[in-house]
Design an enzyme around this catalytic site. Sequence first.
Site, PDB file in Angstrom:
ATOM      1  N   SER A 112       1.036  -1.102   0.315  1.00 42.27           N
ATOM      2  CA  SER A 112       0.175   0.443   0.027  1.00 42.27           C
ATOM      3  C   SER A 112       0.658   1.108   0.219  1.00 42.27           C
ATOM      4  O   SER A 112       1.778   1.444   0.032  1.00 42.27           O
ATOM      5  CB  SER A 112      -0.785   0.264   1.524  1.00 42.27           C
ATOM      6  OG  SER A 112       0.089  -0.141   2.447  1.00 42.27           O
ATOM      7  N   TYR A 113       0.058   2.390   0.079  1.00 47.29           N
ATOM      8  CA  TYR A 113       1.047   3.759  -0.523  1.00 47.29           C
ATOM      9  C   TYR A 113       1.868   3.898   1.207  1.00 47.29           C
ATOM     10  O   TYR A 113       1.848   3.984   2.111  1.00 47.29           O
ATOM     11  CB  TYR A 113       0.151   4.557  -0.612  1.00 47.29           C
ATOM     12  CG  TYR A 113       0.451   6.043  -0.670  1.00 47.29           C
ATOM     13  CD1 TYR A 113       1.247   5.842  -1.776  1.00 47.29           C
ATOM     14  CD2 TYR A 113       0.433   7.349   0.409  1.00 47.29           C
ATOM     15  CE1 TYR A 113       1.889   7.971  -2.198  1.00 47.29           C
ATOM     16  CE2 TYR A 113       1.302   8.635  -0.155  1.00 47.29           C
ATOM     17  CZ  TYR A 113       1.814   9.051  -1.573  1.00 47.29           C
ATOM     18  OH  TYR A 113       2.099   9.801  -1.770  1.00 47.29           O
ATOM     19  N   PRO A 114       3.231   4.012   0.515  1.00 43.08           N
ATOM     20  CA  PRO A 114       4.054   4.037   2.117  1.00 43.08           C
ATOM     21  C   PRO A 114       4.573   5.199   2.648  1.00 43.08           C
ATOM     22  O   PRO A 114       5.094   6.004   3.570  1.00 43.08           O
ATOM     23  CB  PRO A 114       5.386   3.649   0.905  1.00 43.08           C
ATOM     24  CG  PRO A 114       5.316   4.443  -0.032  1.00 43.08           C
ATOM     25  CD  PRO A 114       3.997   3.748  -0.429  1.00 43.08           C
TER      26      PRO A 114
END
Length: 367
Positions: free
Chosen positions: A36-38
Amino acid sequence: MPLNTTLFLALANRAGFSAVRAMALAESLYRDGLISYPRTDNTAYPRTLGLRKIVEGLLESDLEAEAKLVLSLQEIRPTRGRTVTTDHPPIYPTAAARGKDLKPDLWRVYELVARRFLATLSPAATFGLMNVQVDLDEASFVATARHVLEPGWRAIVPRDQSETSLPDLGRGGAVEIRSIGIEEGETPSPRRYSQGALIEEMDRLGLGTKSTRAEIVQKLYDRGYAGGRQVRPTEGGRAVVEALQVHAPGITLPGTTAELERRLDAIAIGEAKPEDVIAESRSRLREALRELEAHREAIARWIRETIAWERDHGPCERCGSGRMVLRKSRRGSRFLGCTNYPQCKNSRQVPREAFVVRAKASESSLA
Ligand SMILES: [Zn+2]
Protein backbone atom coordinates in the site's frame (compact mmCIF):
# COMPACT_ATOMS: atom_id res chain seq x y z
CA MET A 1 2.50 -1.90 15.89
CA PRO A 2 1.39 -1.61 12.24
CA LEU A 3 3.90 0.18 10.02
CA ASN A 4 3.79 3.88 9.35
CA THR A 5 6.53 5.60 7.35
CA THR A 6 8.72 6.33 10.37
CA LEU A 7 8.58 2.77 11.69
CA PHE A 8 9.14 1.38 8.22
CA LEU A 9 12.25 3.53 7.70
CA ALA A 10 13.61 2.53 11.10
CA LEU A 11 13.20 -1.18 10.33
CA ALA A 12 14.58 -0.85 6.80
CA ASN A 13 17.54 1.04 8.18
CA ARG A 14 18.24 -1.76 10.62
CA ALA A 15 18.24 -4.07 7.60
CA GLY A 16 20.96 -1.90 6.03
CA PHE A 17 18.99 0.47 3.75
CA SER A 18 19.48 4.24 3.85
CA ALA A 19 16.24 6.14 4.39
CA VAL A 20 16.14 7.48 0.85
CA ARG A 21 16.89 4.06 -0.66
CA ALA A 22 14.24 2.38 1.50
CA MET A 23 11.67 4.97 0.41
CA ALA A 24 12.55 4.49 -3.27
CA LEU A 25 12.18 0.70 -2.96
CA ALA A 26 8.86 1.04 -1.14
CA GLU A 27 7.56 3.38 -3.83
CA SER A 28 8.59 0.95 -6.51
CA LEU A 29 6.72 -1.87 -4.72
CA TYR A 30 3.72 0.44 -4.39
CA ARG A 31 3.75 1.26 -8.12
CA ASP A 32 3.86 -2.47 -8.86
CA GLY A 33 0.79 -2.96 -6.69
CA LEU A 34 2.57 -5.10 -4.10
CA ILE A 35 2.27 -2.86 -1.04
CA SER A 36 0.00 0.00 0.00
CA TYR A 37 0.96 3.68 -0.18
CA PRO A 38 4.18 4.00 1.86
CA ARG A 39 3.71 7.58 3.09
CA THR A 40 1.44 7.47 6.10
CA ASP A 41 1.32 8.37 9.78
CA ASN A 42 -1.38 5.83 10.59
CA THR A 43 -0.55 2.89 12.85
CA ALA A 44 -4.07 1.42 13.14
CA TYR A 45 -5.75 -0.61 10.41
CA PRO A 46 -9.14 0.79 9.43
CA ARG A 47 -12.00 -1.65 10.10
CA THR A 48 -12.90 -1.76 6.43
CA LEU A 49 -9.54 -3.17 5.36
CA GLY A 50 -10.50 -6.86 5.31
CA LEU A 51 -7.49 -8.30 7.08
CA ARG A 52 -8.38 -11.99 6.63
CA LYS A 53 -8.68 -11.55 2.87
CA ILE A 54 -5.24 -9.94 2.69
CA VAL A 55 -3.73 -12.83 4.68
CA GLU A 56 -5.44 -15.34 2.37
CA GLY A 57 -3.85 -13.52 -0.56
CA LEU A 58 -0.42 -14.12 0.97
CA LEU A 59 -0.94 -17.91 0.70
CA GLU A 60 0.30 -17.43 -2.86
CA SER A 61 3.52 -15.76 -1.65
CA ASP A 62 6.77 -17.12 -0.23
CA LEU A 63 5.28 -16.41 3.20
CA GLU A 64 2.65 -19.12 2.81
CA ALA A 65 3.63 -20.89 6.04
CA GLU A 66 3.45 -17.64 8.05
CA ALA A 67 0.08 -16.76 6.48
CA LYS A 68 -1.26 -20.22 7.43
CA LEU A 69 -0.11 -19.63 10.98
CA VAL A 70 -2.22 -16.46 11.18
CA LEU A 71 -5.22 -18.10 9.47
CA SER A 72 -5.13 -20.90 12.04
CA LEU A 73 -5.85 -18.41 14.83
CA GLN A 74 -9.37 -18.47 16.27
CA GLU A 75 -9.66 -14.75 15.84
CA ILE A 76 -7.55 -12.18 14.00
CA ARG A 77 -6.99 -9.23 16.30
CA PRO A 78 -4.52 -6.65 15.04
CA THR A 79 -2.38 -4.53 17.33
CA ARG A 80 -3.34 -0.87 17.15
CA GLY A 81 -1.35 2.32 17.32
CA ARG A 82 -2.63 5.81 16.74
CA THR A 83 -5.39 6.43 14.23
CA VAL A 84 -5.00 9.30 11.82
CA THR A 85 -8.40 8.98 10.21
CA THR A 86 -7.70 11.26 7.29
CA ASP A 87 -4.54 9.43 6.34
CA HIS A 88 -3.69 6.32 4.35
CA PRO A 89 -3.79 2.98 6.19
CA PRO A 90 -0.58 1.58 7.70
CA ILE A 91 1.74 -0.01 5.12
CA TYR A 92 0.62 -3.56 4.28
CA PRO A 93 1.11 -6.01 1.41
CA THR A 94 -1.59 -5.59 -1.26
CA ALA A 95 -0.61 -8.61 -3.35
CA ALA A 96 1.39 -11.83 -3.04
CA ALA A 97 5.02 -11.82 -4.21
CA ARG A 98 7.77 -14.38 -4.52
CA GLY A 99 11.49 -13.83 -4.06
CA LYS A 100 12.38 -15.30 -7.43
CA ASP A 101 10.24 -12.68 -9.24
CA LEU A 102 11.75 -9.60 -7.58
CA LYS A 103 15.17 -7.99 -7.45
CA PRO A 104 16.82 -8.98 -4.14
CA ASP A 105 16.48 -5.54 -2.48
CA LEU A 106 12.84 -5.21 -3.53
CA TRP A 107 12.14 -8.64 -2.12
CA ARG A 108 13.83 -7.78 1.16
CA VAL A 109 11.66 -4.69 1.58
CA TYR A 110 8.51 -6.55 0.51
CA GLU A 111 9.29 -9.35 2.96
CA LEU A 112 9.87 -6.84 5.73
CA VAL A 113 6.45 -5.23 5.11
CA ALA A 114 4.63 -8.56 4.72
CA ARG A 115 6.20 -10.16 7.80
CA ARG A 116 5.46 -7.11 9.87
CA PHE A 117 1.86 -7.17 8.65
CA LEU A 118 1.40 -10.83 9.63
CA ALA A 119 3.12 -10.20 12.97
CA THR A 120 0.66 -7.41 13.83
CA LEU A 121 -2.15 -9.98 13.53
CA SER A 122 -0.40 -12.55 15.71
CA PRO A 123 -0.59 -13.10 19.45
CA ALA A 124 2.00 -11.73 21.85
CA ALA A 125 5.28 -13.56 22.36
CA THR A 126 5.76 -14.77 25.91
CA PHE A 127 9.04 -15.42 27.63
CA GLY A 128 10.00 -17.08 30.84
CA LEU A 129 12.50 -15.21 32.98
CA MET A 130 14.57 -16.62 35.78
CA ASN A 131 16.42 -14.24 38.06
CA VAL A 132 19.14 -15.56 40.28
CA GLN A 133 20.58 -13.50 43.08
CA VAL A 134 23.67 -14.70 44.87
CA ASP A 135 24.72 -12.86 48.02
CA LEU A 136 28.35 -12.86 48.99
CA ASP A 137 28.89 -10.93 52.20
CA GLU A 138 27.37 -7.51 51.52
CA ALA A 139 27.55 -7.80 47.73
CA SER A 140 24.72 -9.12 45.60
CA PHE A 141 25.32 -10.68 42.19
CA VAL A 142 22.49 -11.19 39.77
CA ALA A 143 21.98 -13.23 36.63
CA THR A 144 18.95 -13.49 34.37
CA ALA A 145 17.99 -16.31 32.02
CA ARG A 146 15.35 -15.96 29.35
CA HIS A 147 13.58 -18.57 27.29
CA VAL A 148 10.66 -18.58 24.90
CA LEU A 149 7.37 -19.98 26.20
CA GLU A 150 5.10 -19.04 23.29
CA PRO A 151 6.83 -17.56 20.23
CA GLY A 152 3.65 -15.68 19.13
CA TRP A 153 4.54 -12.99 16.58
CA ARG A 154 8.23 -13.80 17.01
CA ALA A 155 7.58 -16.94 14.94
CA ILE A 156 6.98 -14.56 12.00
CA VAL A 157 9.59 -11.91 12.71
CA PRO A 158 12.38 -13.94 14.28
CA ARG A 159 15.16 -12.15 16.01
CA ASP A 160 18.59 -13.56 16.30
CA GLN A 161 18.65 -13.84 20.03
CA SER A 162 20.15 -16.80 21.72
CA GLU A 163 18.28 -18.02 24.74
CA THR A 164 20.18 -17.97 27.97
CA SER A 165 19.91 -20.64 30.55
CA LEU A 166 20.79 -21.04 34.18
CA PRO A 167 20.70 -24.19 36.25
CA ASP A 168 17.74 -24.44 38.57
CA LEU A 169 19.32 -23.31 41.81
CA GLY A 170 16.20 -23.42 43.93
CA ARG A 171 15.68 -20.95 46.73
CA GLY A 172 17.79 -20.13 49.69
CA GLY A 173 20.51 -22.66 49.00
CA ALA A 174 24.25 -22.08 48.98
CA VAL A 175 26.60 -22.23 46.00
CA GLU A 176 30.26 -23.02 45.80
CA ILE A 177 32.57 -20.11 44.84
CA ARG A 178 35.01 -21.19 42.15
CA SER A 179 36.83 -17.89 41.62
CA ILE A 180 36.59 -14.19 42.40
CA GLY A 181 38.00 -11.50 40.14
CA ILE A 182 37.67 -7.78 39.50
CA GLU A 183 37.09 -6.48 36.01
CA GLU A 184 37.77 -2.91 35.05
CA GLY A 185 35.79 -1.23 32.35
CA GLU A 186 34.41 2.04 31.10
CA THR A 187 30.85 2.88 30.32
CA PRO A 188 30.57 3.36 26.55
CA SER A 189 29.44 6.70 25.18
CA PRO A 190 25.90 6.76 23.80
CA ARG A 191 25.58 5.21 20.35
CA ARG A 192 25.33 7.43 17.31
CA TYR A 193 21.98 7.71 15.59
CA SER A 194 21.40 5.42 12.66
CA GLN A 195 19.44 7.10 9.87
CA GLY A 196 16.34 5.22 11.05
CA ALA A 197 16.78 6.30 14.67
CA LEU A 198 17.35 9.88 13.53
CA ILE A 199 14.06 9.80 11.60
CA GLU A 200 12.27 8.40 14.66
CA GLU A 201 13.73 11.25 16.72
CA MET A 202 12.57 13.78 14.10
CA ASP A 203 9.09 12.29 14.29
CA ARG A 204 9.16 12.59 18.08
CA LEU A 205 10.27 16.25 17.89
CA GLY A 206 7.72 17.07 15.19
CA LEU A 207 10.36 17.87 12.56
CA GLY A 208 9.54 17.31 8.90
CA THR A 209 6.75 15.08 7.66
CA LYS A 210 6.50 11.46 6.66
CA SER A 211 7.15 12.63 3.09
CA THR A 212 10.19 14.80 3.79
CA ARG A 213 12.18 13.23 6.66
CA ALA A 214 14.12 10.75 4.54
CA GLU A 215 15.08 13.50 2.10
CA ILE A 216 16.11 15.88 4.88
CA VAL A 217 18.54 13.27 6.23
CA GLN A 218 19.85 12.56 2.73
CA LYS A 219 20.50 16.29 2.28
CA LEU A 220 22.85 16.23 5.29
CA TYR A 221 24.87 13.60 3.42
CA ASP A 222 24.69 15.27 -0.01
CA ARG A 223 25.93 18.59 1.40
CA GLY A 224 28.75 16.96 3.34
CA TYR A 225 27.36 17.87 6.79
CA ALA A 226 27.31 14.22 7.83
CA GLY A 227 28.50 10.82 6.64
CA GLY A 228 28.94 7.22 7.64
CA ARG A 229 26.44 4.49 8.36
CA GLN A 230 26.03 5.67 11.90
CA VAL A 231 25.25 9.33 11.24
CA ARG A 232 28.39 11.25 12.04
CA PRO A 233 28.70 15.01 11.63
CA THR A 234 31.64 16.36 9.63
CA GLU A 235 33.67 19.27 11.01
CA GLY A 236 32.12 21.41 8.27
CA GLY A 237 28.64 20.35 9.42
CA ARG A 238 29.55 21.14 13.01
CA ALA A 239 30.88 24.57 11.99
CA VAL A 240 27.60 25.43 10.24
CA VAL A 241 25.57 24.43 13.30
CA GLU A 242 27.91 26.26 15.70
CA ALA A 243 27.83 29.42 13.59
CA LEU A 244 24.02 29.31 13.55
CA GLN A 245 23.84 28.58 17.27
CA VAL A 246 25.90 31.68 17.97
CA HIS A 247 24.32 34.05 15.47
CA ALA A 248 20.77 32.80 14.95
CA PRO A 249 20.01 30.41 17.80
CA GLY A 250 16.25 30.57 17.14
CA ILE A 251 16.40 28.65 13.88
CA THR A 252 18.57 25.85 15.29
CA LEU A 253 15.97 24.89 17.92
CA PRO A 254 13.78 21.91 17.02
CA GLY A 255 10.84 23.73 18.62
CA THR A 256 10.99 26.50 16.02
CA THR A 257 10.65 24.13 13.08
CA ALA A 258 8.09 21.98 14.89
CA GLU A 259 6.03 25.11 15.57
CA LEU A 260 6.10 25.98 11.87
CA GLU A 261 5.00 22.43 10.96
CA ARG A 262 2.14 22.78 13.45
CA ARG A 263 1.08 26.06 11.86
CA LEU A 264 1.10 24.39 8.42
CA ASP A 265 -1.15 21.66 9.82
CA ALA A 266 -3.43 24.40 11.17
CA ILE A 267 -3.81 25.70 7.60
CA ALA A 268 -4.67 22.18 6.40
CA ILE A 269 -7.53 21.84 8.90
CA GLY A 270 -8.73 25.40 8.32
CA GLU A 271 -7.69 26.87 11.68
CA ALA A 272 -5.17 29.33 10.29
CA LYS A 273 -4.92 31.46 7.20
CA PRO A 274 -2.00 30.86 4.82
CA GLU A 275 -1.15 34.56 4.64
CA ASP A 276 -0.89 34.80 8.44
CA VAL A 277 1.38 31.78 8.72
CA ILE A 278 3.58 33.00 5.88
CA ALA A 279 3.84 36.41 7.51
CA GLU A 280 4.84 34.85 10.85
CA SER A 281 7.54 32.65 9.40
CA ARG A 282 8.79 35.50 7.20
CA SER A 283 9.31 37.81 10.12
CA ARG A 284 11.02 35.04 12.09
CA LEU A 285 13.40 34.21 9.24
CA ARG A 286 14.02 37.87 8.46
CA GLU A 287 15.19 38.42 12.02
CA ALA A 288 17.56 35.44 11.78
CA LEU A 289 18.87 36.54 8.38
CA ARG A 290 19.54 40.08 9.60
CA GLU A 291 21.77 38.70 12.33
CA LEU A 292 23.52 36.33 9.90
CA GLU A 293 24.05 39.09 7.33
CA ALA A 294 25.63 41.32 9.97
CA HIS A 295 28.23 38.64 10.72
CA ARG A 296 28.55 37.29 7.18
CA GLU A 297 32.35 37.70 6.97
CA ALA A 298 33.12 36.09 10.31
CA ILE A 299 30.77 33.16 9.70
CA ALA A 300 32.15 32.56 6.20
CA ARG A 301 35.73 32.53 7.50
CA TRP A 302 34.80 30.18 10.34
CA ILE A 303 33.15 27.64 8.04
CA ARG A 304 35.75 28.01 5.25
CA GLU A 305 38.66 27.44 7.60
CA THR A 306 37.00 24.45 9.22
CA ILE A 307 36.33 22.84 5.85
CA ALA A 308 39.89 23.56 4.70
CA TRP A 309 41.24 21.98 7.90
CA GLU A 310 39.01 18.97 7.45
CA ARG A 311 40.00 18.39 3.82
CA ASP A 312 43.72 18.57 4.68
CA HIS A 313 45.18 15.11 5.24
CA GLY A 314 48.79 16.03 5.89
CA PRO A 315 51.97 16.81 3.94
CA CYS A 316 52.66 15.34 0.51
CA GLU A 317 55.33 12.66 0.86
CA ARG A 318 56.47 13.08 -2.76
CA CYS A 319 57.24 16.80 -3.10
CA GLY A 320 57.37 17.61 0.60
CA SER A 321 55.99 21.12 0.24
CA GLY A 322 52.40 20.38 -0.82
CA ARG A 323 49.48 19.17 1.26
CA MET A 324 47.29 16.17 0.48
CA VAL A 325 43.70 17.37 0.34
CA LEU A 326 40.41 15.62 -0.30
CA ARG A 327 39.10 16.45 -3.78
CA LYS A 328 36.31 15.37 -6.07
CA SER A 329 37.10 14.16 -9.58
CA ARG A 330 35.03 15.26 -12.54
CA ARG A 331 33.20 11.93 -12.43
CA GLY A 332 32.29 12.48 -8.78
CA SER A 333 34.68 10.05 -7.12
CA ARG A 334 36.85 11.36 -4.31
CA PHE A 335 40.62 11.19 -3.98
CA LEU A 336 43.50 12.76 -2.07
CA GLY A 337 45.59 15.04 -4.29
CA CYS A 338 48.60 17.30 -3.76
CA THR A 339 48.03 21.07 -3.58
CA ASN A 340 51.11 21.47 -5.84
CA TYR A 341 49.22 19.94 -8.77
CA PRO A 342 50.05 20.09 -11.72
CA GLN A 343 53.77 20.29 -10.71
CA CYS A 344 53.23 17.35 -8.33
CA LYS A 345 50.84 14.63 -9.47
CA ASN A 346 50.79 12.64 -6.24
CA SER A 347 47.34 11.23 -5.55
CA ARG A 348 45.66 8.50 -3.53
CA GLN A 349 42.44 6.72 -4.13
CA VAL A 350 39.65 6.81 -1.58
CA PRO A 351 37.28 3.82 -1.46
CA ARG A 352 33.92 4.74 -2.97
CA GLU A 353 31.82 4.01 0.10
CA ALA A 354 34.32 5.30 2.64
CA PHE A 355 33.51 8.23 4.89
CA VAL A 356 36.80 10.09 5.24
CA VAL A 357 37.46 12.02 8.41
CA ARG A 358 40.56 13.75 9.59
CA ALA A 359 41.54 12.57 13.04
CA LYS A 360 42.06 15.37 15.53
CA ALA A 361 45.05 13.86 17.30
CA SER A 362 47.24 12.70 14.42
CA GLU A 363 48.44 14.36 11.22
CA SER A 364 46.06 12.44 8.96
CA SER A 365 43.87 9.41 8.88
CA LEU A 366 41.40 7.46 6.81
CA ALA A 367 38.34 5.93 8.42
ZN1 LIG B 1 53.17 16.86 -3.80
